[in-house]
Write a protein that holds these residues in place. Structure first.
Motif, PDB file in Angstrom:
ATOM      1  N   PHE A 153       0.841  -1.197   0.000  1.00  0.00           N
ATOM      2  CA  PHE A 153       0.000   0.000   0.000  1.00  0.00           C
ATOM      3  C   PHE A 153       0.873   1.242   0.000  1.00  0.00           C
ATOM      4  N   SER A 154       0.654   2.103  -0.967  1.00  0.00           N
ATOM      5  CA  SER A 154       1.339   3.394  -1.020  1.00  0.00           C
ATOM      6  C   SER A 154       0.288   4.490  -0.952  1.00  0.00           C
ATOM      7  N   LYS A 158       0.086   5.443  -6.530  1.00  0.00           N
ATOM      8  CA  LYS A 158      -0.611   4.187  -6.832  1.00  0.00           C
ATOM      9  C   LYS A 158       0.048   3.418  -7.978  1.00  0.00           C
ATOM     10  N   ARG A 159       0.660   4.141  -8.914  1.00  0.00           N
ATOM     11  CA  ARG A 159       1.349   3.438  -9.988  1.00  0.00           C
ATOM     12  C   ARG A 159       2.561   2.687  -9.435  1.00  0.00           C
ATOM     13  N   GLN A 161       2.825   1.653  -6.358  1.00  0.00           N
ATOM     14  CA  GLN A 161       2.246   0.560  -5.564  1.00  0.00           C
ATOM     15  C   GLN A 161       1.945  -0.652  -6.440  1.00  0.00           C
ATOM     16  N   LYS A 162       1.313  -0.408  -7.575  1.00  0.00           N
ATOM     17  CA  LYS A 162       0.942  -1.508  -8.476  1.00  0.00           C
ATOM     18  C   LYS A 162       2.170  -2.224  -9.021  1.00  0.00           C
ATOM     19  N   GLU A 184      -7.528  -2.947  -7.306  1.00  0.00           N
ATOM     20  CA  GLU A 184      -7.611  -1.765  -8.159  1.00  0.00           C
ATOM     21  C   GLU A 184      -9.038  -1.571  -8.672  1.00  0.00           C
ATOM     22  N   ASN A 273      -2.274  -6.264  -3.680  1.00  0.00           N
ATOM     23  CA  ASN A 273      -2.181  -4.858  -4.045  1.00  0.00           C
ATOM     24  C   ASN A 273      -3.447  -4.214  -3.506  1.00  0.00           C
ATOM     25  N   PRO A 276      -6.767   1.695  -4.231  1.00  0.00           N
ATOM     26  CA  PRO A 276      -6.633   3.126  -3.967  1.00  0.00           C
ATOM     27  C   PRO A 276      -7.055   3.566  -2.575  1.00  0.00           C
TER      28      PRO A 276
END
Length: 329
Positions: A153-154, A158-159, A161-162, A184, A273, A276
């Motif tokens: 988790f960021s 988010k990119r 993180q993924k 996502e 993942n 958001p």
């Protein structure tokens, strides 16, 4: 937990004991338990229980009231649909607990010593409810298992993180069979009925009555094989075809499924993942590690996330949070 929480499957629990101090202590203990499913109603007399509503419930009752229940049976005692009746045996006299099952033949009846720790009594109540198909949030039973559960988790990127989560799953797949799950939000109609959308459709059907059995758990694992994409030793669940699909699932339902994967799945590692939004706490508690990928210039967002967990009293989660330096993509 609250009665008005739409995502929680609450269980009504009647406590009946003539010792008001005992009732207050045990009720207070339950109120402070994390993920407790119980809404408690405490009474010092059987007549008060009889007068109070008619919802299905669990009854935890002192053995001093045994003869009144024994003589009347459930029909005369109360018109509630008891999920189970648990006697707190005070040990004052030998009571025919075995015979009482003939009266309440359609209701599970159990007997436990009254004078033991509140934790033991509480756990026994949870066990009885779970035996009847209630899916309960009990992460403490799974966190020491052999399956490595990684959350990613960021809060800001988010990119990143993924990409980091996917790389982590690919790395683990070199050592053990790995499942990659993403929460996502996407708009890919061609994935309808597959991946995460297919999983959600399957789970909503299985859990429409709010219950699940071990056999359903194992069936879900067999059906999961038809929903994943395989890349070597890694299985991948494609994102939901519509963001609204994800909103169809409550936190306890996600927890039940993840518990099933840990217990019955064929995976040595699971990478989530987290998507958001701020992740469900019950899923974070199942993680053995929680990674927060961030760039060299970002030394704040991951600390804010960890501080939030500490502020909420989630020390166990906070201790599992690790920052990892990664390049943004």
């Amino acid at each position: 937990m609250r009665e008005d929480d739409a995502h929680v499957k609450n269980i009504l629990l009647y406590l009946c004991d003539p010792d008001e101090a005992y009732l207050n202590r045990f009720n207070g203990f339950i109120q402070h338990r994390e993920h407790s499913p119980f809404i408690v109603r405490a009474f010092t007399g059987i007549d008060d229980v009889r007068k109070d509503g008619s919802q299905p419930a669990v009854l935890l009752v002192s053995s001093v009231f045994f003869h009144r229940l024994w003589q009347g049976g459930t029909e005369d005692f109360c018109d509630k649909d008891w999920a189970c009746i648990v006697f707190l045996d005070e040990g004052r006299e030998k009571l025919p607990f075995g015979e009482c099952r003939k009266i309440w033949e359609d209701t599970p009846v159990d007997v436990i010593p009254k004078y033991q720790s509140a934790v033991q009594i509480y756990n026994r109540l949870l066990d009885l409810c779970q035996e009847q198909g209630q899916f309960l949030i009990r992460p403490e039973l799974l966190t020491d298992g052999p399956v490595e559960v990684v959350g990613v988790f960021s809060p800001e990127d988010k990119r990143l993180q993924k990409s980091w989560a996917l790389q982590k799953a690919q790395s683990l797949a070199g050592e053990k069979t790995c499942l990659y799950i993403t929460f996502e939000e996407s708009l890919i109609p061609e994935n309808a009925g597959k991946g995460m959308s297919g999983l959600i459709l399957m789970l909503k059907e299985k859990l429409k009555d709010g219950k699940a059995t071990d056999s359903e758990d194992q069936k879900s694992m067999a059906q999961l094989d038809r929903l994943v994409l395989r890349e070597g030793a890694m299985d991948l669940l494609a994102p939901a075809a519509c963001p609204y699909d994800l909103k169809e699932m409550g936190e306890d339902e996600w927890y039940w499924w993840m518990e099933s994967v840990i217990r019955y799945g064929r995976y040595g590692a699971i990478v989530m993942n987290m998507g958001p939004s701020v992740p469900p706490l019950c899923l974070l508690e199942l993680c053995t590690q929680i990674f927060v990928p961030s760039g060299a210039e970002d030394d704040k967002s991951w600390r804010d996330f960890k501080n939030l967990m500490e502020f909420m009293g989630k020390e166990g989660i906070a201790q599992k949070i690790q920052r990892v330096l990664a390049e943004s993509v």
